[in-house]
Design a protein around this motif. Structure first.
Motif, PDB file in Angstrom:
ATOM      1  N   LEU A  74       0.827  -1.205   0.000  1.00  0.00           N
ATOM      2  CA  LEU A  74       0.000   0.000   0.000  1.00  0.00           C
ATOM      3  C   LEU A  74       0.868   1.263   0.000  1.00  0.00           C
ATOM      4  O   LEU A  74       0.606   2.211  -0.746  1.00  0.00           O
ATOM      5  N   ASP A  75       1.902   1.233   0.823  1.00  0.00           N
ATOM      6  CA  ASP A  75       2.779   2.395   0.947  1.00  0.00           C
ATOM      7  C   ASP A  75       3.478   2.713  -0.375  1.00  0.00           C
ATOM      8  O   ASP A  75       3.536   3.876  -0.800  1.00  0.00           O
ATOM      9  N   TRP A  76       3.974   1.675  -1.062  1.00  0.00           N
ATOM     10  CA  TRP A  76       4.680   1.913  -2.325  1.00  0.00           C
ATOM     11  C   TRP A  76       3.716   2.305  -3.440  1.00  0.00           C
ATOM     12  O   TRP A  76       4.038   3.152  -4.279  1.00  0.00           O
ATOM     13  N   TYR A  77       2.521   1.698  -3.439  1.00  0.00           N
ATOM     14  CA  TYR A  77       1.512   2.121  -4.417  1.00  0.00           C
ATOM     15  C   TYR A  77       1.175   3.601  -4.243  1.00  0.00           C
ATOM     16  O   TYR A  77       1.022   4.345  -5.213  1.00  0.00           O
ATOM     17  N   MET A  78       1.057   4.021  -2.993  1.00  0.00           N
ATOM     18  CA  MET A  78       0.715   5.412  -2.721  1.00  0.00           C
ATOM     19  C   MET A  78       1.818   6.366  -3.178  1.00  0.00           C
ATOM     20  O   MET A  78       1.542   7.439  -3.714  1.00  0.00           O
ATOM     21  N   LYS A  79       3.071   5.948  -2.978  1.00  0.00           N
ATOM     22  CA  LYS A  79       4.189   6.780  -3.453  1.00  0.00           C
ATOM     23  C   LYS A  79       4.133   6.948  -4.972  1.00  0.00           C
ATOM     24  O   LYS A  79       4.335   8.056  -5.502  1.00  0.00           O
ATOM     25  N   ALA A  80       3.855   5.851  -5.676  1.00  0.00           N
ATOM     26  CA  ALA A  80       3.759   5.927  -7.141  1.00  0.00           C
ATOM     27  C   ALA A  80       2.510   6.693  -7.566  1.00  0.00           C
ATOM     28  O   ALA A  80       2.542   7.461  -8.534  1.00  0.00           O
ATOM     29  N   ALA A  81       1.419   6.509  -6.825  1.00  0.00           N
ATOM     30  CA  ALA A  81       0.167   7.190  -7.151  1.00  0.00           C
ATOM     31  C   ALA A  81       0.311   8.700  -7.025  1.00  0.00           C
ATOM     32  O   ALA A  81      -0.304   9.456  -7.787  1.00  0.00           O
ATOM     33  N   GLU A  82       1.122   9.133  -6.092  1.00  0.00           N
ATOM     34  CA  GLU A  82       1.361  10.571  -5.922  1.00  0.00           C
ATOM     35  C   GLU A  82       2.018  11.181  -7.157  1.00  0.00           C
ATOM     36  O   GLU A  82       1.941  12.391  -7.382  1.00  0.00           O
ATOM     37  N   GLN A  83       2.645  10.313  -7.963  1.00  0.00           N
ATOM     38  CA  GLN A  83       3.242  10.775  -9.218  1.00  0.00           C
ATOM     39  C   GLN A  83       2.314  10.533 -10.413  1.00  0.00           C
ATOM     40  O   GLN A  83       2.722  10.678 -11.561  1.00  0.00           O
ATOM     41  N   GLY A  84       1.066  10.140 -10.114  1.00  0.00           N
ATOM     42  CA  GLY A  84       0.080   9.934 -11.172  1.00  0.00           C
ATOM     43  C   GLY A  84       0.217   8.620 -11.910  1.00  0.00           C
ATOM     44  O   GLY A  84      -0.226   8.504 -13.060  1.00  0.00           O
ATOM     45  N   HIS A  85       0.780   7.594 -11.268  1.00  0.00           N
ATOM     46  CA  HIS A  85       0.969   6.297 -11.926  1.00  0.00           C
ATOM     47  C   HIS A  85      -0.376   5.573 -12.020  1.00  0.00           C
ATOM     48  O   HIS A  85      -0.976   5.218 -10.999  1.00  0.00           O
ATOM     49  N   PRO A  86      -0.891   5.318 -13.244  1.00  0.00           N
ATOM     50  CA  PRO A  86      -2.246   4.768 -13.414  1.00  0.00           C
ATOM     51  C   PRO A  86      -2.472   3.426 -12.721  1.00  0.00           C
ATOM     52  O   PRO A  86      -3.486   3.244 -12.034  1.00  0.00           O
ATOM     53  N   ASP A  87      -1.570   2.462 -12.909  1.00  0.00           N
ATOM     54  CA  ASP A  87      -1.785   1.133 -12.340  1.00  0.00           C
ATOM     55  C   ASP A  87      -1.702   1.141 -10.817  1.00  0.00           C
ATOM     56  O   ASP A  87      -2.326   0.308 -10.152  1.00  0.00           O
ATOM     57  N   SER A  88      -0.925   2.060 -10.257  1.00  0.00           N
ATOM     58  CA  SER A  88      -0.858   2.164  -8.801  1.00  0.00           C
ATOM     59  C   SER A  88      -2.183   2.668  -8.247  1.00  0.00           C
ATOM     60  O   SER A  88      -2.682   2.154  -7.231  1.00  0.00           O
ATOM     61  N   LEU A  89      -2.759   3.670  -8.888  1.00  0.00           N
ATOM     62  CA  LEU A  89      -4.069   4.159  -8.463  1.00  0.00           C
ATOM     63  C   LEU A  89      -5.116   3.054  -8.580  1.00  0.00           C
ATOM     64  O   LEU A  89      -5.959   2.883  -7.685  1.00  0.00           O
ATOM     65  N   TYR A  90      -5.057   2.299  -9.666  1.00  0.00           N
ATOM     66  CA  TYR A  90      -5.996   1.187  -9.848  1.00  0.00           C
ATOM     67  C   TYR A  90      -5.817   0.133  -8.759  1.00  0.00           C
ATOM     68  O   TYR A  90      -6.800  -0.332  -8.157  1.00  0.00           O
ATOM     69  N   ASN A  91      -4.559  -0.248  -8.481  1.00  0.00           N
ATOM     70  CA  ASN A  91      -4.315  -1.270  -7.460  1.00  0.00           C
ATOM     71  C   ASN A  91      -4.745  -0.806  -6.077  1.00  0.00           C
ATOM     72  O   ASN A  91      -5.226  -1.598  -5.266  1.00  0.00           O
ATOM     73  N   LEU A  92      -4.576   0.473  -5.803  1.00  0.00           N
ATOM     74  CA  LEU A  92      -5.073   1.015  -4.540  1.00  0.00           C
ATOM     75  C   LEU A  92      -6.594   0.869  -4.469  1.00  0.00           C
ATOM     76  O   LEU A  92      -7.147   0.538  -3.412  1.00  0.00           O
ATOM     77  N   GLY A  93      -7.246   1.114  -5.589  1.00  0.00           N
ATOM     78  CA  GLY A  93      -8.689   0.941  -5.642  1.00  0.00           C
ATOM     79  C   GLY A  93      -9.092  -0.492  -5.360  1.00  0.00           C
ATOM     80  O   GLY A  93     -10.021  -0.745  -4.576  1.00  0.00           O
ATOM     81  N   VAL A  94      -8.400  -1.437  -5.976  1.00  0.00           N
ATOM     82  CA  VAL A  94      -8.702  -2.859  -5.786  1.00  0.00           C
ATOM     83  C   VAL A  94      -8.493  -3.267  -4.330  1.00  0.00           C
ATOM     84  O   VAL A  94      -9.346  -3.940  -3.727  1.00  0.00           O
ATOM     85  N   MET A  95      -7.357  -2.866  -3.757  1.00  0.00           N
ATOM     86  CA  MET A  95      -7.049  -3.258  -2.379  1.00  0.00           C
ATOM     87  C   MET A  95      -8.115  -2.752  -1.407  1.00  0.00           C
ATOM     88  O   MET A  95      -8.553  -3.484  -0.513  1.00  0.00           O
ATOM     89  N   HIS A  96      -8.532  -1.507  -1.593  1.00  0.00           N
ATOM     90  CA  HIS A  96      -9.539  -0.950  -0.689  1.00  0.00           C
ATOM     91  C   HIS A  96     -10.931  -1.515  -0.973  1.00  0.00           C
ATOM     92  O   HIS A  96     -11.675  -1.838  -0.038  1.00  0.00           O
ATOM     93  N   PHE A  97     -11.296  -1.640  -2.235  1.00  0.00           N
ATOM     94  CA  PHE A  97     -12.651  -2.073  -2.588  1.00  0.00           C
ATOM     95  C   PHE A  97     -12.924  -3.498  -2.115  1.00  0.00           C
ATOM     96  O   PHE A  97     -14.013  -3.803  -1.611  1.00  0.00           O
ATOM     97  N   TYR A  98     -11.936  -4.371  -2.280  1.00  0.00           N
ATOM     98  CA  TYR A  98     -12.131  -5.779  -1.920  1.00  0.00           C
ATOM     99  C   TYR A  98     -11.512  -6.151  -0.568  1.00  0.00           C
ATOM    100  O   TYR A  98     -11.678  -7.273  -0.101  1.00  0.00           O
ATOM    101  N   GLY A  99     -10.785  -5.219   0.049  1.00  0.00           N
ATOM    102  CA  GLY A  99     -10.150  -5.523   1.323  1.00  0.00           C
ATOM    103  C   GLY A  99      -9.032  -6.532   1.189  1.00  0.00           C
ATOM    104  O   GLY A  99      -8.915  -7.464   1.983  1.00  0.00           O
TER     105      GLY A  99
END
Length: 231
Positions: A74-99
């Protein structure tokens, strides 16, 4: 001008170790040498490379080359997401949506999907389309599903094209249009969607007729539809 020229090359030289580590990491990852890939991705991730940060998240989330650790993923996805990385934002969505390894928070998951749309994540658009199509958030909304699936299709998502084909064939969320649905199904098959190919072959087996003959007879469509069979 001269100062800018040397500054450019200084920055370029500074970035070469990170770029080299990331490229080698990709090679190691594709060879499934995950331990080596982890070391190299970590080097590039610490240098701030978004794609390496994303891949480090993938390795942590799956336990490849390191211990499985959803929180670090989660932490590394968030770091990449802060730079606008599309797949990181998507994976963050998946992790939160499905737990996935973290407490389920569907609203937060949807928020990440929607943020991913701003950087044209076809995966996030498809996820939102599926959510509305199947009622994964408690309520089906076929019209919203078609909106997001069209968005994903325009961004190159072939699975969304397959789902749209069936929506048009059955009139789900859109006006029923068999001809449009069939053409979408053929396009999905030609783009490698195995389910679309299976559907076409099942139709031909059950109806003892080729799709091409059916299209010609009913819609006067004469273009050969099966480009994947010629490969």
């Amino acid at each position: 001008m001269r100062i800018s020229f040397f500054l450019f090359f200084f920055i370029l030289l500074q970035s070469l170790p990170s770029l080299g580590a990331s490229s080698q990491a990709d090679d190691a990852f594709h060879r499934r040498d995950y331990v080596h890939a982890f070391t190299l991705y970590e080097q590039a991730a610490l240098d701030g490379e978004a794609s390496a940060q994303f891949m480090l998240g993938v390795l942590y989330e799956n336990g490849w080359g390191t211990d499985k650790n959803p929180e670090k993923a989660l932490d590394w996805y968030m770091k990449a997401a802060e730079q606008g990385h599309p797949d990181s934002l998507y994976n963050l969505g998946v992790m939160h949506f499905y737990g996935n390894g973290i407490p389920k928070d569907r609203n937060q998951g949807i928020a990440y999907y929607e943020e991913a749309l701003t950087v044209q994540s076809s995966k996030a658009a498809e996820a939102l389309g599926r959510m509305h199509l199947y009622g994964e958030n408690g309520k089906k909304d076929p019209q919203k599903a078609s909106f997001y699936l069209w968005m994903a299709t325009e961004w190159g998502n072939t699975q969304s094209l397959y789902l749209l084909a069936h929506m048009y064939l059955k009139g789900i969320g859109v006006k029923q249009d068999e001809y449009a649905g069939i053409l979408m199904l053929i396009e999905a098959a030609n783009k490698g969607v195995q389910k679309a190919r299976d559907d076409i072959q099942r139709f031909e087996r059950d109806n003892a007729s080729t799709f091409q003959n059916y299209l010609k007879r009913k819609y006067n469509h004469t273009e050969p539809p099966y480009s994947w069979l010629a490969k």
